[in-house]
Design a protein around this motif. Structure first.
Motif, short mmCIF file in Angstrom:
data_model
loop_
_atom_site.label_atom_id
_atom_site.label_comp_id
_atom_site.label_asym_id
_atom_site.label_seq_id
_atom_site.Cartn_x
_atom_site.Cartn_y
_atom_site.Cartn_z
N GLN A 136 61.67 3.11 33.60
CA GLN A 136 60.36 3.32 34.21
C GLN A 136 59.97 4.78 34.07
N VAL A 137 58.71 5.03 33.84
CA VAL A 137 58.17 6.38 33.77
C VAL A 137 57.29 6.58 35.00
N PRO A 138 57.50 7.67 35.73
CA PRO A 138 56.68 7.88 36.93
C PRO A 138 55.19 7.93 36.59
N LYS A 139 54.36 7.36 37.45
CA LYS A 139 52.92 7.33 37.23
C LYS A 139 52.20 8.36 38.08
N HIS A 140 52.92 9.33 38.58
CA HIS A 140 52.30 10.34 39.42
C HIS A 140 52.58 11.73 38.85
N ARG A 141 51.79 12.69 39.29
CA ARG A 141 52.00 14.06 38.85
C ARG A 141 53.01 14.73 39.78
N ALA A 142 53.54 15.83 39.32
CA ALA A 142 54.50 16.57 40.11
C ALA A 142 53.87 17.01 41.43
N VAL A 143 54.63 16.99 42.50
CA VAL A 143 54.13 17.36 43.81
C VAL A 143 53.69 18.82 43.83
N GLN A 144 54.41 19.68 43.13
CA GLN A 144 54.12 21.11 43.17
C GLN A 144 52.99 21.52 42.23
N ARG A 145 52.35 20.60 41.54
CA ARG A 145 51.28 20.93 40.59
C ARG A 145 50.07 21.50 41.35
N ASP A 146 49.59 22.64 40.90
CA ASP A 146 48.45 23.33 41.53
C ASP A 146 47.29 23.34 40.53
N GLU A 147 46.34 22.44 40.73
CA GLU A 147 45.22 22.29 39.81
C GLU A 147 44.37 23.56 39.73
N ASP A 148 44.19 24.26 40.85
CA ASP A 148 43.38 25.49 40.84
C ASP A 148 44.04 26.57 40.00
N ALA A 149 45.35 26.72 40.12
CA ALA A 149 46.07 27.72 39.34
C ALA A 149 46.01 27.40 37.85
N ILE A 150 46.07 26.13 37.53
CA ILE A 150 45.99 25.71 36.13
C ILE A 150 44.61 26.02 35.57
N ALA A 151 43.57 25.72 36.33
CA ALA A 151 42.21 25.99 35.88
C ALA A 151 41.99 27.50 35.68
N ALA A 152 42.53 28.32 36.59
CA ALA A 152 42.39 29.77 36.46
C ALA A 152 43.14 30.27 35.23
N TRP A 153 44.32 29.74 34.98
CA TRP A 153 45.11 30.14 33.80
C TRP A 153 44.36 29.78 32.51
N ARG A 154 43.79 28.58 32.48
CA ARG A 154 43.03 28.17 31.29
C ARG A 154 41.83 29.09 31.06
N ALA A 155 41.17 29.47 32.13
CA ALA A 155 39.97 30.30 32.00
C ALA A 155 40.30 31.71 31.51
N THR A 156 41.46 32.23 31.89
CA THR A 156 41.79 33.61 31.51
C THR A 156 42.78 33.66 30.34
N THR A 157 43.97 33.28 30.56
CA THR A 157 45.03 33.42 29.56
C THR A 157 44.79 32.55 28.34
N TRP A 158 44.48 31.29 28.54
CA TRP A 158 44.30 30.38 27.41
C TRP A 158 43.10 30.81 26.57
N ALA A 159 42.07 31.28 27.21
CA ALA A 159 40.90 31.75 26.46
C ALA A 159 41.28 32.92 25.55
N LYS A 160 42.14 33.81 26.02
CA LYS A 160 42.60 34.95 25.20
C LYS A 160 43.49 34.47 24.06
N VAL A 161 44.34 33.53 24.31
CA VAL A 161 45.26 33.04 23.30
C VAL A 161 44.50 32.34 22.19
N ARG A 162 43.56 31.49 22.56
CA ARG A 162 42.77 30.75 21.58
C ARG A 162 41.86 31.69 20.79
N GLY A 163 41.42 32.73 21.45
CA GLY A 163 40.58 33.73 21.01
C GLY A 163 39.74 33.86 19.93
#
Length: 163
Positions: A136-163
């Motif tokens: 069986q594969v779990p159908k839920h996301r990790a409890v410690q997942r922080d959607e806001d932190a991920i969105a902030a990382w994508r907006a700053t760091t990922w934007a620079k990497v993709r650049g």
């Protein structure tokens, strides 16, 4: 495939395959080449050649079915029922309280504790499939997942990497 019976063919399927091999033996006795036997019976030429070799050394009896393949289970039917019941109780009932997941290693340890029989991890996997369990594969996301932190990382760091 019949997974409840350890995979492979049913008894009827084995009998049907045996009939095909017996037809091949009669054709070999009549002098039909293995390639033509394969074409007539719609089997691979490799099978036809193997059957011919077996027929030449042992006759029709060499082509008889030997029964279901695979290894014999080391646990009795009663032990398999008990294992299912113990697995249904969950890992916490057997001392694994940190999470509620059965791993192959835990099931192997449980089998050793209950029946004093050791299984490899692959053997445990085969055994679990035999009694109807699937991975069986779990159908839920990790409890410690922080959607806001991920969105902030994508907006700053990922934007620079993709650049």
């Amino acid at each position: 495939m019949r997974y409840a019976d350890s995979g492979g063919l049913s008894a009827a399927g084995r009998a049907k395959r045996e009939q095909v091999r017996m037809q091949a033996a009669r054709m070999f006795a009549a002098g039909v080449p293995a390639t033509e036997v394969a074409a007539r019976l719609r089997v691979s030429t490799k099978s036809a050649y193997q059957w011919r070799r077996r027929w030449q050394t042992g006759g029709m009896t060499a082509l008889a079915s030997t029964g279901p393949g695979g290894t014999i289970c080391r646990l009795s039917p009663d032990q398999l029922l008990r294992l299912r019941a113990e697995l249904d109780l969950g890992p916490a009932e057997h001392g694994w309280s940190e999470d509620q997941r059965w791993t192959l290693a835990r099931v192997a340890t449980l089998i050793g504790r209950l029946f004093h029989t050791s299984y490899t991890l692959r053997g445990v996997s085969y055994l679990l499939h035999r009694i109807g369990y699937t991975p069986q594969v779990p159908k839920h996301r990790a409890v410690q997942r922080d959607e806001d932190a991920i969105a902030a990382w994508r907006a700053t760091t990922w934007a620079k990497v993709r650049g």
